[in-house]
Design an enzyme around this catalytic site. Structure first.
Site: not given
Length: 232
Positions: A148-150, A152, A154-155, A201, A214
């Site tokens: 995964e990239d990021i 946030d 986590g959900k 952001f 990107r």
């Protein structure tokens, strides 16, 4: 929370600090010190993580991941979460394959591209849908790495891991380039983590804002002008 320059700052847990490089709040580099595509030159607040550091940290994660796999492991299934994870995943897998070729590791890597879609059902219970892999039962008995990239809150990742585990893989782990420090976090921490970053952001190195940025080689923070200019 701690107060820094009038804004809240999330503290970093010892577990997170032991897994990654922590990028402090309010840190970053002047954009004029880096090569940046002209189209983005006026729309970045600062460079948060330069390309060289991103790649070097990714290379270390690749070695760490291989080191955790059991000796009898002959194959690793990498699930690359699109779209943001593709650059990180490409760099990670290339490094793992190079390391395998130059060592006595007898293992192959298979990459699948997926999307994780969150939605609410009629009873308002959050669920997750894995798009791109037609049959999750093919993961049974396999060693699986989600890239995964990021992360946030986590959900979404927590639900994805629960779903994949229902198909009895030999193991399932997650590697994320970034983890945001946010009070919205459910507490999830990926198994392999590049950097802990402030809740801003963030764009670049595959991470987009409305499909832009990107192609920015560095990880950066978009400014208000950029948010306005590239809005849809």
């Amino acid at each position: 929370f701690e107060e820094v320059l009038g804004s809240p700052r999330m503290s970093v847990s010892p577990e997170v600090a032991a897994k990654c490089l922590v990028i402090p709040d309010k840190s970053g580099y002047d954009t004029n010190m880096f090569n940046i595509p002209v189209k983005y030159a006026n729309f970045l607040d600062k460079i948060l993580i330069p390309n060289g550091l991103v790649k070097d940290r990714t290379h270390k994660l690749a070695v760490d991941i291989l080191g955790t796999l059991p000796a009898e492991c002959k194959g690793l299934v990498v699930l690359c979460v699109l779209k943001g994870g593709y650059k990180f995943c490409s760099e990670l897998v290339d490094t793992m394959e190079t390391h395998i070729c130059s060592s006595d590791i007898n293992m192959s890597i298979k990459v699948e591209f997926i999307r994780l879609k969150s939605y609410q059902n009629v009873s308002s219970t959050g669920e997750i849908q894995v798009i791109g892999l037609s049959d999750l039962s093919t993961l049974a008995g396999k060693h699986v790495l989600i890239v995964e990239d990021i992360i946030d809150t986590g959900k979404t990742m927590t639900k994805a891991l629960k779903l994949i585990n229902e198909y009895s893989p030999a193991s399932v782990q997650c590697a994320s380039l970034l983890l945001k420090r946010t009070d919205k976090s459910c507490g999830y921490i990926p198994d392999f983590l590049g950097f802990s970053v402030e809740d801003r952001f963030i764009v670049g190195f595959g991470i987009d804002y409305n499909e832009f940025f990107r192609d920015l080689p560095h990880i950066a923070i978009i400014n208000d002008a950029g948010i306005e200019h590239f809005k849809v």
